[in-house]
Design a protein around this motif. Structure first.
Motif, PDB file in Angstrom:
ATOM      1  N   ILE A 109      47.046  22.886  87.877  1.00  0.00           N
ATOM      2  CA  ILE A 109      47.786  24.152  87.718  1.00  0.00           C
ATOM      3  C   ILE A 109      46.987  25.283  88.375  1.00  0.00           C
ATOM      4  O   ILE A 109      47.529  26.107  89.120  1.00  0.00           O
ATOM      5  CB  ILE A 109      48.012  24.468  86.220  1.00  0.00           C
ATOM      6  CG1 ILE A 109      48.858  23.379  85.578  1.00  0.00           C
ATOM      7  CG2 ILE A 109      48.672  25.829  86.032  1.00  0.00           C
ATOM      8  CD1 ILE A 109      48.822  23.385  84.066  1.00  0.00           C
ATOM      9  N   GLU A 110      45.686  25.260  88.117  1.00  0.00           N
ATOM     10  CA  GLU A 110      44.836  26.319  88.670  1.00  0.00           C
ATOM     11  C   GLU A 110      44.840  26.281  90.192  1.00  0.00           C
ATOM     12  O   GLU A 110      44.898  27.314  90.854  1.00  0.00           O
ATOM     13  CB  GLU A 110      43.405  26.108  88.133  1.00  0.00           C
ATOM     14  CG  GLU A 110      42.597  27.344  88.018  1.00  0.00           C
ATOM     15  CD  GLU A 110      43.252  28.462  87.204  1.00  0.00           C
ATOM     16  OE1 GLU A 110      43.801  28.160  86.130  1.00  0.00           O
ATOM     17  OE2 GLU A 110      43.218  29.610  87.663  1.00  0.00           O
ATOM     18  N   THR A 116      36.106  22.049  86.909  1.00  0.00           N
ATOM     19  CA  THR A 116      36.756  22.796  85.825  1.00  0.00           C
ATOM     20  C   THR A 116      37.732  23.783  86.486  1.00  0.00           C
ATOM     21  O   THR A 116      37.574  24.089  87.673  1.00  0.00           O
ATOM     22  CB  THR A 116      35.738  23.612  85.014  1.00  0.00           C
ATOM     23  OG1 THR A 116      35.146  24.577  85.893  1.00  0.00           O
ATOM     24  CG2 THR A 116      34.660  22.730  84.407  1.00  0.00           C
ATOM     25  N   PRO A 117      38.690  24.313  85.737  1.00  0.00           N
ATOM     26  CA  PRO A 117      39.648  25.245  86.360  1.00  0.00           C
ATOM     27  C   PRO A 117      38.961  26.412  87.058  1.00  0.00           C
ATOM     28  O   PRO A 117      39.393  26.829  88.136  1.00  0.00           O
ATOM     29  CB  PRO A 117      40.494  25.711  85.175  1.00  0.00           C
ATOM     30  CG  PRO A 117      40.453  24.562  84.225  1.00  0.00           C
ATOM     31  CD  PRO A 117      39.078  23.983  84.354  1.00  0.00           C
ATOM     32  N   GLU A 118      37.877  26.915  86.473  1.00  0.00           N
ATOM     33  CA  GLU A 118      37.199  28.046  87.101  1.00  0.00           C
ATOM     34  C   GLU A 118      36.594  27.647  88.454  1.00  0.00           C
ATOM     35  O   GLU A 118      36.712  28.387  89.443  1.00  0.00           O
ATOM     36  CB  GLU A 118      36.108  28.548  86.157  1.00  0.00           C
ATOM     37  CG  GLU A 118      35.712  29.954  86.471  1.00  0.00           C
ATOM     38  CD  GLU A 118      34.519  30.406  85.649  1.00  0.00           C
ATOM     39  OE1 GLU A 118      34.200  29.745  84.641  1.00  0.00           O
ATOM     40  OE2 GLU A 118      33.887  31.404  86.063  1.00  0.00           O
ATOM     41  N   MET A 119      35.966  26.471  88.471  1.00  0.00           N
ATOM     42  CA  MET A 119      35.408  25.988  89.744  1.00  0.00           C
ATOM     43  C   MET A 119      36.513  25.847  90.781  1.00  0.00           C
ATOM     44  O   MET A 119      36.357  26.183  91.958  1.00  0.00           O
ATOM     45  CB  MET A 119      34.728  24.621  89.552  1.00  0.00           C
ATOM     46  CG  MET A 119      33.347  24.676  88.939  1.00  0.00           C
ATOM     47  SD  MET A 119      32.916  23.068  88.215  1.00  0.00           S
ATOM     48  CE  MET A 119      32.526  22.120  89.649  1.00  0.00           C
ATOM     49  N   VAL A 120      37.643  25.311  90.348  1.00  0.00           N
ATOM     50  CA  VAL A 120      38.758  25.061  91.269  1.00  0.00           C
ATOM     51  C   VAL A 120      39.256  26.380  91.862  1.00  0.00           C
ATOM     52  O   VAL A 120      39.438  26.504  93.074  1.00  0.00           O
ATOM     53  CB  VAL A 120      39.911  24.327  90.540  1.00  0.00           C
ATOM     54  CG1 VAL A 120      41.170  24.272  91.388  1.00  0.00           C
ATOM     55  CG2 VAL A 120      39.473  22.919  90.142  1.00  0.00           C
ATOM     56  N   ARG A 121      39.425  27.366  90.987  1.00  0.00           N
ATOM     57  CA  ARG A 121      39.946  28.658  91.464  1.00  0.00           C
ATOM     58  C   ARG A 121      39.031  29.230  92.542  1.00  0.00           C
ATOM     59  O   ARG A 121      39.475  29.634  93.610  1.00  0.00           O
ATOM     60  CB  ARG A 121      40.069  29.626  90.288  1.00  0.00           C
ATOM     61  CG  ARG A 121      40.801  30.909  90.635  1.00  0.00           C
ATOM     62  CD  ARG A 121      41.043  31.828  89.440  1.00  0.00           C
ATOM     63  NE  ARG A 121      40.871  31.208  88.163  1.00  0.00           N
ATOM     64  CZ  ARG A 121      39.864  31.460  87.314  1.00  0.00           C
ATOM     65  NH1 ARG A 121      38.945  32.324  87.624  1.00  0.00           N
ATOM     66  NH2 ARG A 121      39.790  30.846  86.153  1.00  0.00           N
TER      67      ARG A 121
END
Ligand code: HCA
Ligand code: CU
Length: 408
Positions: A221-222, A185-190
């Motif tokens: 994008i993240e 998920t974007p949060e994991m990626v960040r």
């Protein structure tokens, strides 16, 4: 936002993309040499400089196609293009890729608990072999590009990844962190990218996002915002299962984020590139691809009416810059009288007033919703125009060509 370090995209249409189920659905199975050249040419024109290929060991055709493509690129490219071989950590893959003259290796290794059982050698032996191979190559060819990636990185414990990356940190150009199964998920990626940047500040980071959850674009994008250097993409996002990040979708999003990020790409080539793949696969550009004509097609009466008066009402994004330079209003049972009035006047060349258009619209909608076979909206409108004895005027060809809108 972290500092943006982004350097470039790595196109993998001819490797990951060739693993797409669409090639089976369309009974295409593989791209022909001519099609591969067409794809590469389009991408070079867009501004892509890194291309990933299957390791030529997979079959004879990949080997001979690669050699022809390599020569072809020399004849068309005005800048340095990097050709990278997607290789297992295996002697035969590495040897063959070096022999054929690739510019670099995209090495990948599976260590997550779901896949480690597939190797015959122990992990320790594989790592020892990899270190020896990589240091040897770098000693002989210091400019030879080496990327090392750990498959399924988002299902592999961070410390397990670090144990391996620590070994290769001094020798490689790039670490790859693919989301092989599309779980991120974007949060994991960040968080993941931040940790990687901190621990390995001197190598490039490359990401590769599968779209299983529909999050490939958001994750990309993240990752770029969090500081990665390279991103794997393909045309249409073609790839295993539901694919990866679409090159045109990510360019479009980067443009929305900050125009400067897309400065070195010729973004107007995006839509023609998507159409080109459509002609190769004999399919329409996917409806959920942002850089598509579908994204400029209006159906409901209120939308059509608004677009006719002021297109911005339902056309918020600068798709024209990406080569989508027309829009469509499709006539159907949801169309309102405005669209029908417009069609009769501007396309059918009928003399018609608003009230008659309203009456015709009512009958048209009735006809369109009847369960008859004949549903060609244009034929139905022609029939109704006749019934209402509308006069047809003839507009000289020159005059027609001087019209501002493209009515083709
Ligand atoms: C594959 C898997 C891969 C590799 C990505 C990489 C993935 O098809 O071999 O080499 O970084 O998604 O993990 O595409
Ligand atoms: Cu993949």
């Amino acid at each position: 936002m972290e500092k943006i370090n982004f350097k470039d995209f790595i196109d993998t249409t001819l490797r990951e993309g060739a693993q797409s189920p669409l090639l089976f659905d369309t009974k295409k199975y593989f791209f022909s040499l001519e099609e591969k050249k067409q794809i590469i040419k389009g991408l070079i024109e867009l501004g892509i400089s890194y291309f990933e290929f299957f390791c030529p060991i997979v079959n004879q055709k990949e080997e001979s196609d690669f050699l022809s493509i390599k020569n072809y690129i020399k004849s068309i490219a005005k800048r340095k293009i990097f050709l990278l071989a997607h290789c297992r950590v295996k002697k035969e893959d590495i040897k063959k890729s070096l022999e054929l003259g690739f510019d670099g290796l995209n090495l990948f290794l599976r260590v997550s608990e779901y896949s480690k059982f597939i190797y015959r050698k122990s992990l320790k032996e594989i790592l020892k072999f990899a270190k020896k191979e990589i240091t040897n190559i770098k000693r002989k060819l210091p400019n030879f590009y080496i990327r090392f990636s750990i498959e399924d990185a988002f299902r592999t414990p961070f410390l397990q990844i670090c144990k391996i990356f620590d070994i290769f940190y001094p020798f490689v150009d790039t670490f790859g962190i693919p989301d092989t199964t599309g779980v991120a998920t974007p949060e994991m990626v960040r968080k993941f990218v931040k940790k990687m940047r901190k621990r390995y500040p001197k190598v490039n980071l490359e990401c590769h996002f599968h779209n299983d959850r529909g999050l490939a674009i958001a994750n990309s994008i993240e990752a770029i915002k969090a500081g990665i250097h390279y991103l794997d993409t393909s045309i249409w996002g073609l790839g295993e299962r539901s694919g990866i990040t679409s090159i045109t979708a990510i360019l479009f999003n980067l443009y929305c984020l900050n125009k400067n990020l897309t400065k070195k790409y010729k973004i107007e080539v995006c839509y023609p590139l998507n159409v080109m793949l459509g002609s190769i696969l004999k399919m329409q550009v996917p409806f959920n691809e942002p850089v598509s004509l579908t994204n400029r097609t209006h159906i409901a009466g209120i939308h059509q009416q608004a677009v006719l008066k002021m297109s911005k009402t339902y056309e918020a994004n600068p798709l024209k810059k990406f080569g989508v330079n027309k829009n469509q209003l499709l006539l159907g049972p949801l169309s309102g009288w405005h669209a029908i009035f417009y069609y009769l006047k501007e396309i059918g060349d009928f003399v018609v007033d608003e009230n008659t258009a309203k009456l015709i619209a009512k009958e048209f909608k009735n006809e369109m919703t009847k369960s008859k076979k004949e549903k060609d909206p244009e034929k139905i409108l022609e029939k109704l125009a006749k019934k209402y004895s509308l006069l047809k005027i003839s507009i000289p060809k020159q005059q027609r060509e001087r019209r501002i809108e493209d009515l083709s």
